[in-house]
Design a protein around this motif. Structure first.
Motif, PDB file in Angstrom:
ATOM      1  N   VAL A 196       0.839  -1.200   0.000  1.00 24.21           N
ATOM      2  CA  VAL A 196       0.000   0.000   0.000  1.00 24.21           C
ATOM      3  C   VAL A 196       0.875   1.252   0.000  1.00 24.21           C
ATOM      4  CG1 VAL A 196      -1.639   1.339   1.399  1.00 24.21           C
ATOM      5  CG2 VAL A 196      -2.018  -1.102   1.022  1.00 24.21           C
ATOM      6  N   THR A 197       1.957   1.233   0.781  1.00 24.55           N
ATOM      7  CA  THR A 197       2.874   2.372   0.809  1.00 24.55           C
ATOM      8  C   THR A 197       3.485   2.604  -0.573  1.00 24.55           C
ATOM      9  OG1 THR A 197       3.396   1.911   3.117  1.00 24.55           O
ATOM     10  CG2 THR A 197       4.940   3.306   1.919  1.00 24.55           C
ATOM     11  N   THR A 198       3.934   1.533  -1.204  1.00 26.76           N
ATOM     12  CA  THR A 198       4.506   1.637  -2.550  1.00 26.76           C
ATOM     13  C   THR A 198       3.463   2.146  -3.537  1.00 26.76           C
ATOM     14  OG1 THR A 198       6.044  -0.164  -2.084  1.00 26.76           O
ATOM     15  CG2 THR A 198       5.644   0.356  -4.402  1.00 26.76           C
ATOM     16  N   LEU A 199       2.246   1.627  -3.414  1.00 30.07           N
ATOM     17  CA  LEU A 199       1.172   2.046  -4.303  1.00 30.07           C
ATOM     18  C   LEU A 199       0.900   3.542  -4.169  1.00 30.07           C
ATOM     19  CD1 LEU A 199      -1.150   1.325  -6.253  1.00 30.07           C
ATOM     20  CD2 LEU A 199      -2.545   0.877  -4.242  1.00 30.07           C
ATOM     21  N   PHE A 200       0.807   4.039  -2.936  1.00 31.18           N
ATOM     22  CA  PHE A 200       0.542   5.465  -2.755  1.00 31.18           C
ATOM     23  C   PHE A 200       1.718   6.316  -3.216  1.00 31.18           C
ATOM     24  CE2 PHE A 200      -2.821   4.109   0.327  1.00 31.18           C
ATOM     25  CZ  PHE A 200      -3.873   4.657  -0.389  1.00 31.18           C
ATOM     26  N   ARG A 201       2.935   5.820  -3.071  1.00 27.17           N
ATOM     27  CA  ARG A 201       4.091   6.559  -3.578  1.00 27.17           C
ATOM     28  C   ARG A 201       4.003   6.662  -5.103  1.00 27.17           C
ATOM     29  NH1 ARG A 201       8.256   3.274  -2.865  1.00 27.17           N
ATOM     30  NH2 ARG A 201       7.938   3.228  -0.629  1.00 27.17           N
ATOM     31  N   HIS A 206      -9.267   9.264 -10.101  1.00 25.98           N
ATOM     32  CA  HIS A 206      -9.994   8.020 -10.371  1.00 25.98           C
ATOM     33  C   HIS A 206      -9.174   6.814  -9.917  1.00 25.98           C
ATOM     34  CE1 HIS A 206     -12.661   5.193 -12.327  1.00 25.98           C
ATOM     35  NE2 HIS A 206     -11.632   4.682 -12.974  1.00 25.98           N
ATOM     36  N   GLN A 207      -7.882   6.815 -10.216  1.00 24.89           N
ATOM     37  CA  GLN A 207      -7.023   5.688  -9.842  1.00 24.89           C
ATOM     38  C   GLN A 207      -6.914   5.571  -8.326  1.00 24.89           C
ATOM     39  OE1 GLN A 207      -5.757   3.456 -12.071  1.00 24.89           O
ATOM     40  NE2 GLN A 207      -5.248   2.280 -10.257  1.00 24.89           N
ATOM     41  N   LEU A 208      -6.811   6.684  -7.624  1.00 26.03           N
ATOM     42  CA  LEU A 208      -6.748   6.651  -6.162  1.00 26.03           C
ATOM     43  C   LEU A 208      -8.043   6.098  -5.569  1.00 26.03           C
ATOM     44  CD1 LEU A 208      -4.935   9.985  -5.287  1.00 26.03           C
ATOM     45  CD2 LEU A 208      -4.107   7.660  -4.877  1.00 26.03           C
ATOM     46  N   GLN A 209      -9.174   6.464  -6.152  1.00 24.24           N
ATOM     47  CA  GLN A 209     -10.447   5.931  -5.670  1.00 24.24           C
ATOM     48  C   GLN A 209     -10.505   4.418  -5.865  1.00 24.24           C
ATOM     49  OE1 GLN A 209     -13.112   8.352  -7.986  1.00 24.24           O
ATOM     50  NE2 GLN A 209     -13.322   9.898  -6.377  1.00 24.24           N
ATOM     51  N   GLU A 210     -10.023   3.949  -7.008  1.00 21.12           N
ATOM     52  CA  GLU A 210      -9.994   2.505  -7.251  1.00 21.12           C
ATOM     53  C   GLU A 210      -9.046   1.809  -6.285  1.00 21.12           C
ATOM     54  OE1 GLU A 210      -9.404   1.099 -11.215  1.00 21.12           O
ATOM     55  OE2 GLU A 210     -10.856   2.512 -12.053  1.00 21.12           O
ATOM     56  N   ASP A 211      -7.891   2.416  -6.015  1.00 21.05           N
ATOM     57  CA  ASP A 211      -6.919   1.823  -5.091  1.00 21.05           C
ATOM     58  C   ASP A 211      -7.501   1.679  -3.691  1.00 21.05           C
ATOM     59  OD1 ASP A 211      -5.159   1.748  -7.183  1.00 21.05           O
ATOM     60  OD2 ASP A 211      -4.028   3.513  -6.549  1.00 21.05           O
ATOM     61  N   VAL A 243      -9.930  -1.227  -3.726  1.00 21.94           N
ATOM     62  CA  VAL A 243      -9.226  -2.518  -3.740  1.00 21.94           C
ATOM     63  C   VAL A 243      -8.618  -2.806  -2.372  1.00 21.94           C
ATOM     64  CG1 VAL A 243      -7.211  -3.723  -4.687  1.00 21.94           C
ATOM     65  CG2 VAL A 243      -8.786  -2.545  -6.214  1.00 21.94           C
ATOM     66  N   ALA A 244      -8.032  -1.804  -1.739  1.00 21.53           N
ATOM     67  CA  ALA A 244      -7.433  -2.003  -0.424  1.00 21.53           C
ATOM     68  C   ALA A 244      -8.493  -2.394   0.603  1.00 21.53           C
ATOM     69  CB  ALA A 244      -6.706  -0.741   0.029  1.00 21.53           C
ATOM     70  N   LYS A 245      -9.669  -1.777   0.533  1.00 20.93           N
ATOM     71  CA  LYS A 245     -10.754  -2.132   1.447  1.00 20.93           C
ATOM     72  C   LYS A 245     -11.210  -3.564   1.213  1.00 20.93           C
ATOM     73  CE  LYS A 245     -12.743   2.450   2.247  1.00 20.93           C
ATOM     74  NZ  LYS A 245     -13.913   3.316   2.010  1.00 20.93           N
ATOM     75  N   ARG A 246     -11.363  -3.941  -0.064  1.00 18.52           N
ATOM     76  CA  ARG A 246     -11.769  -5.328  -0.376  1.00 18.52           C
ATOM     77  C   ARG A 246     -10.724  -6.309   0.118  1.00 18.52           C
ATOM     78  NH1 ARG A 246     -13.602  -3.514  -5.547  1.00 18.52           N
ATOM     79  NH2 ARG A 246     -11.620  -4.194  -6.395  1.00 18.52           N
ATOM     80  N   GLN A 247      -9.449  -5.985  -0.093  1.00 13.46           N
ATOM     81  CA  GLN A 247      -8.367  -6.874   0.330  1.00 13.46           C
ATOM     82  C   GLN A 247      -8.352  -7.024   1.843  1.00 13.46           C
ATOM     83  OE1 GLN A 247      -6.424  -8.653  -1.731  1.00 13.46           O
ATOM     84  NE2 GLN A 247      -5.570  -9.675   0.037  1.00 13.46           N
ATOM     85  N   ALA A 248      -8.533  -5.921   2.564  1.00 15.17           N
ATOM     86  CA  ALA A 248      -8.550  -5.978   4.024  1.00 15.17           C
ATOM     87  C   ALA A 248      -9.725  -6.820   4.508  1.00 15.17           C
ATOM     88  CB  ALA A 248      -8.630  -4.570   4.607  1.00 15.17           C
ATOM     89  N   THR A 249     -10.874  -6.691   3.854  1.00 10.55           N
ATOM     90  CA  THR A 249     -12.042  -7.487   4.225  1.00 10.55           C
ATOM     91  C   THR A 249     -11.783  -8.964   3.969  1.00 10.55           C
ATOM     92  OG1 THR A 249     -13.487  -5.626   3.682  1.00 10.55           O
ATOM     93  CG2 THR A 249     -14.507  -7.799   3.837  1.00 10.55           C
ATOM     94  N   GLN A 250     -11.195  -9.283   2.823  1.00 13.37           N
ATOM     95  CA  GLN A 250     -10.886 -10.682   2.503  1.00 13.37           C
ATOM     96  C   GLN A 250      -9.871 -11.256   3.489  1.00 13.37           C
ATOM     97  OE1 GLN A 250      -9.615 -10.582  -1.567  1.00 13.37           O
ATOM     98  NE2 GLN A 250     -11.697 -10.471  -2.381  1.00 13.37           N
ATOM     99  N   ASP A 251      -8.871 -10.475   3.855  1.00 14.11           N
ATOM    100  CA  ASP A 251      -7.872 -10.939   4.822  1.00 14.11           C
ATOM    101  C   ASP A 251      -8.521 -11.202   6.180  1.00 14.11           C
ATOM    102  OD1 ASP A 251      -5.887 -10.817   2.937  1.00 14.11           O
ATOM    103  OD2 ASP A 251      -5.056  -8.910   3.636  1.00 14.11           O
ATOM    104  N   GLN A 252      -9.456 -10.332   6.572  1.00 15.46           N
ATOM    105  CA  GLN A 252     -10.139 -10.517   7.852  1.00 15.46           C
ATOM    106  C   GLN A 252     -10.992 -11.781   7.827  1.00 15.46           C
ATOM    107  OE1 GLN A 252      -9.740  -8.706  10.642  1.00 15.46           O
ATOM    108  NE2 GLN A 252     -10.998 -10.222  11.662  1.00 15.46           N
TER     109      GLN A 252
END
Length: 145
Positions: A21-26, A117-122, A125-134
């Protein structure tokens, strides 16, 4: 040859997720800077072209307007009437062009839409990934119990 399976701890997964996530935001920040640079270059070039065009058009317009006034005068109008007719028409056209130009220079036209738009998609995706991990973590805890 059988595939190798290994289990990673939740802490390793979370650390990996944090790093990604850090790399993605960078990278998104870099994209935003590049896109803003492109927008600013586009705006600077547009302004340079407008200034150059205005410098060349002003003397030509004065000459053409003088000719138009002379033509209207030759059609039977008084000199002052011809000047008012031509001046009024050119004033209206200039006002319309000015309003169109100002509307195109508004701040909303300079927003880096692709990056937003790309930040909104990111984030999505991060929220979906966190939910799946949980969910995966909850399932593993239930299996272990």
């Amino acid at each position: 040859m059988a595939p190798r399976y290994y289990e990673r701890s939740v802490a390793d997964l979370l650390a990996d997720l944090f790093n990604q996530v850090t790399t993605l935001f960078r990278k998104e920040g870099e994209l935003a800077r590049v896109e803003m640079s492109e927008k600013m270059s586009q705006m600077a070039m547009g302004l340079a072209l407008v200034v150059g065009g205005a410098v060349l058009l002003m003397p030509a317009l004065v000459i053409l307007l003088e000719a138009a006034v002379a033509g209207v005068e030759m059609a039977g109008f008084e000199l002052w009437q011809a000047a008012v007719i031509i001046g009024g028409g050119v004033f209206l056209i200039g006002l319309i062009l000015l309003m169109i130009g100002v509307s195109r220079l508004k701040a909303k036209n300079l927003i880096p839409e692709k990056t937003v738009h790309q930040l909104q998609e990111d984030v999505s995706v991060a929220k979906r990934q966190a939910t799946q991990d949980q969910v995966r973590q909850d399932y593993e805890h239930q299996r272990a119990a």
